[in-house]
Design an enzyme around this catalytic site. Structure first.
Site, PDB file in Angstrom:
ATOM      1  N   TYR A  98       0.805  -1.224   0.000  1.00  0.00           N
ATOM      2  CA  TYR A  98       0.000   0.000   0.000  1.00  0.00           C
ATOM      3  C   TYR A  98       0.836   1.271   0.000  1.00  0.00           C
ATOM      4  O   TYR A  98       0.272   2.358  -0.045  1.00  0.00           O
ATOM      5  CB  TYR A  98      -0.912   0.016   1.228  1.00  0.00           C
ATOM      6  CG  TYR A  98      -2.304  -0.466   0.947  1.00  0.00           C
ATOM      7  CD1 TYR A  98      -2.520  -1.778   0.510  1.00  0.00           C
ATOM      8  CD2 TYR A  98      -3.396   0.351   1.117  1.00  0.00           C
ATOM      9  CE1 TYR A  98      -3.795  -2.239   0.257  1.00  0.00           C
ATOM     10  CE2 TYR A  98      -4.681  -0.109   0.866  1.00  0.00           C
ATOM     11  CZ  TYR A  98      -4.869  -1.400   0.439  1.00  0.00           C
ATOM     12  OH  TYR A  98      -6.131  -1.855   0.194  1.00  0.00           O
ATOM     13  N   LYS A 142       3.104 -14.044   6.120  1.00  0.00           N
ATOM     14  CA  LYS A 142       3.420 -15.107   5.162  1.00  0.00           C
ATOM     15  C   LYS A 142       4.947 -15.127   5.033  1.00  0.00           C
ATOM     16  O   LYS A 142       5.516 -14.998   3.942  1.00  0.00           O
ATOM     17  CB  LYS A 142       2.731 -14.798   3.832  1.00  0.00           C
ATOM     18  CG  LYS A 142       2.687 -15.941   2.853  1.00  0.00           C
ATOM     19  CD  LYS A 142       1.664 -16.995   3.221  1.00  0.00           C
ATOM     20  CE  LYS A 142       1.782 -18.183   2.282  1.00  0.00           C
ATOM     21  NZ  LYS A 142       0.950 -19.320   2.685  1.00  0.00           N
ATOM     22  N   ASP A 191      -3.003 -17.257   5.369  1.00  0.00           N
ATOM     23  CA  ASP A 191      -4.034 -18.111   4.752  1.00  0.00           C
ATOM     24  C   ASP A 191      -4.704 -18.992   5.812  1.00  0.00           C
ATOM     25  O   ASP A 191      -5.930 -19.149   5.830  1.00  0.00           O
ATOM     26  CB  ASP A 191      -3.461 -18.947   3.594  1.00  0.00           C
ATOM     27  CG  ASP A 191      -2.065 -19.477   3.868  1.00  0.00           C
ATOM     28  OD1 ASP A 191      -1.486 -19.136   4.925  1.00  0.00           O
ATOM     29  OD2 ASP A 191      -1.540 -20.235   3.035  1.00  0.00           O
ATOM     30  N   ASP A 193      -6.014  -4.867   5.670  1.00  0.00           N
ATOM     31  CA  ASP A 193      -7.120  -4.294   4.918  1.00  0.00           C
ATOM     32  C   ASP A 193      -8.157  -5.372   4.610  1.00  0.00           C
ATOM     33  O   ASP A 193      -9.360  -5.191   4.823  1.00  0.00           O
ATOM     34  CB  ASP A 193      -6.559  -3.703   3.615  1.00  0.00           C
ATOM     35  CG  ASP A 193      -7.601  -2.919   2.856  1.00  0.00           C
ATOM     36  OD1 ASP A 193      -8.494  -2.344   3.507  1.00  0.00           O
ATOM     37  OD2 ASP A 193      -7.538  -2.893   1.615  1.00  0.00           O
TER      38      ASP A 193
END
Ligand code: NAD
Length: 361
Positions: free
Chosen positions: A125, A192, A225, A249
């Site tokens: 972002y 991740k 995930d 987000d």
């Protein structure tokens, strides 16, 4: 003389409707706020030639606190998102988004009570992008070939994902402090890091270091995930979720869905110097101007603003007003199955907020 000066940015689409509704409720609890209304968004582009006029930024800096409605991001015009510009310009590095099950709002889960803490200034972002076909993208391809021996396709656009140790440490520290001061028990860090070793890896490294200074707060880490899957099955197991920007987000919208929808989730963007409060939802052009928007998300953002100003009792009154109106269920907007207008809903909340005289048990 007013006790607090607050910049009010109504924004686009349903923004002016939910902002007016919020003002009715916050004025009703009467803590002496002087509102300084300023433009931003599509309306400001038309009247001031800028999505985020200087006078708006100056007013926020002057007041140090603002509450804003959603702002439409023009797509494909080369304009940077006002929200991203505000977060970066005021260094509002922490986004705080509480999601709790509300009375009278039937959902799959009844006992969700979690807070998403999202890093707000880095990651994908940050807006460092290389347009497909541009000279800069071509230069980047060559550079990558030279320094990393990596090939990217000539027709690729590229967005960079920087995560710094500095940025990661301050948001992790913030999240643990938040957990401590809000009597939360556990911080769960989503990442991740096994794939994005040098960006998410840094986030995780900072979490491991900071956590060692907060012996009173439990913590764990989980791949993003896997977190998504567990949130869909057992959201009640989570307390504070700490996430890098993009995951934060997405997951905060997911959490909004868990407790009844985007119209219900408040948000705060907080930095060392400034704080800007806003609902999580967007400008909802599909229902704008029709008095159909649910004002609860922005009203609860107003309650977060009151807490930030130290007006704890007034904040509790507002939260009580929302809960009680929802519990009674007579007056509510269409997204919750009712027929009330945005303003009628807000007036009902204001009446309940004012009527309540004692702290919650
Ligand atoms: P959105 O949140 O505006 O709308 C998604 C769906 O939720 C729509 O069906 C809408 O009607 C509904 N909805 C949203 N808020 C509601 C409310 N308060 N009451 C009842 N229903 C509500 O998301 P979008 O359609 O993806 O985005 C529209 C615009 O908003 C885009 O330009 C986007 O960039 C912008 N946006 C701004 C912000 C912000 O300013 N913080 C955040 C998200 C999106």
């Amino acid at each position: 003389m007013a006790k607090h000066r607050v910049a009010l940015i109504p924004g686009d689409g349903i923004g002016p409707e939910v902002a007016a509704a919020t003002r009715v409720v916050l004025d009703a609890v009467d803590v002496g706020i002087e509102w300084l209304e300023r433009p931003a968004g599509e309306g400001a582009l038309a009247t001031h030639g800028a999505l985020l006029p200087d006078e708006t930024l100056d007013t926020i800096r002057d007041c140090r606190v603002a509450i804003k409605g959603p702002i439409t991001t023009p797509v494909g015009t080369g304009f940077r998102s006002v929200n991203v510009a505000l977060r970066l310009g005021l260094d509002l590095f922490a986004a705080v988004r509480p999601a709790r099950s509300l009375p009278g709002v039937p959902t799959r889960f009844e006992d969700v009570d979690l807070v998403v803490v999202r890093e707000n200034t880095e990651d994908l972002y940050q807006g460092i992008e290389f347009e497909r076909g541009s000279e800069q993208a071509a230069a980047l391809r060559e550079e990558l070939r030279d320094i990393a021996g990596e090939e990217i396709r000539p027709d690729a656009g590229v967005t960079l994902k920087p995560i710094s140790l500095t940025g990661a440490h301050r948001i992790v520290h913030f999240a643990f402090e938040y957990a401590r001061s809000h009597r939360r028990k556990r911080v769960t860090v989503g990442h991740k890091a096994n794939v994005m070793r040098f960006s998410d890896g840094i986030f995780l490294e900072a979490a491991i270091e900071e956590a060692s200074h907060f012996g009173d707060i439990a913590w764990d880490e989980i791949q993003i995930d896997h977190l998504s899957s567990r949130l869909a099955r057992k959201p009640e197991e989570f307390d504070v979720l700490l996430l890098p920007n993009l995951y934060g987000d997405i997951i905060s919208d997911l959490c909004a869905g868990l407790v009844g929808g985007l119209g219900l989730i408040p948000g705060a963007n907080i930095g060392w110097e400034y704080a800007v409060f806003e609902p999580v939802h967007g400008s909802a052009p599909d229902i704008a101007g029709q008095q159909k928007a649910n004002p609860v998300a922005m009203i609860l953002s107003g309650a977060l603003l009151l807490r930030h100003l130290g007006e704890i009792e007034a904040a509790e009154n507002v939260e009580w007003g929302v809960d009680e109106t929802l519990r009674k269920g007579e007056i509510r907007t269409a997204d919750l199955g009712g027929t009330a207008t945005t303003m009628a809903f807000a007036e009902a909340i204001a009446a309940e907020a004012v009527a309540w005289e004692h702290g919650p048990s």
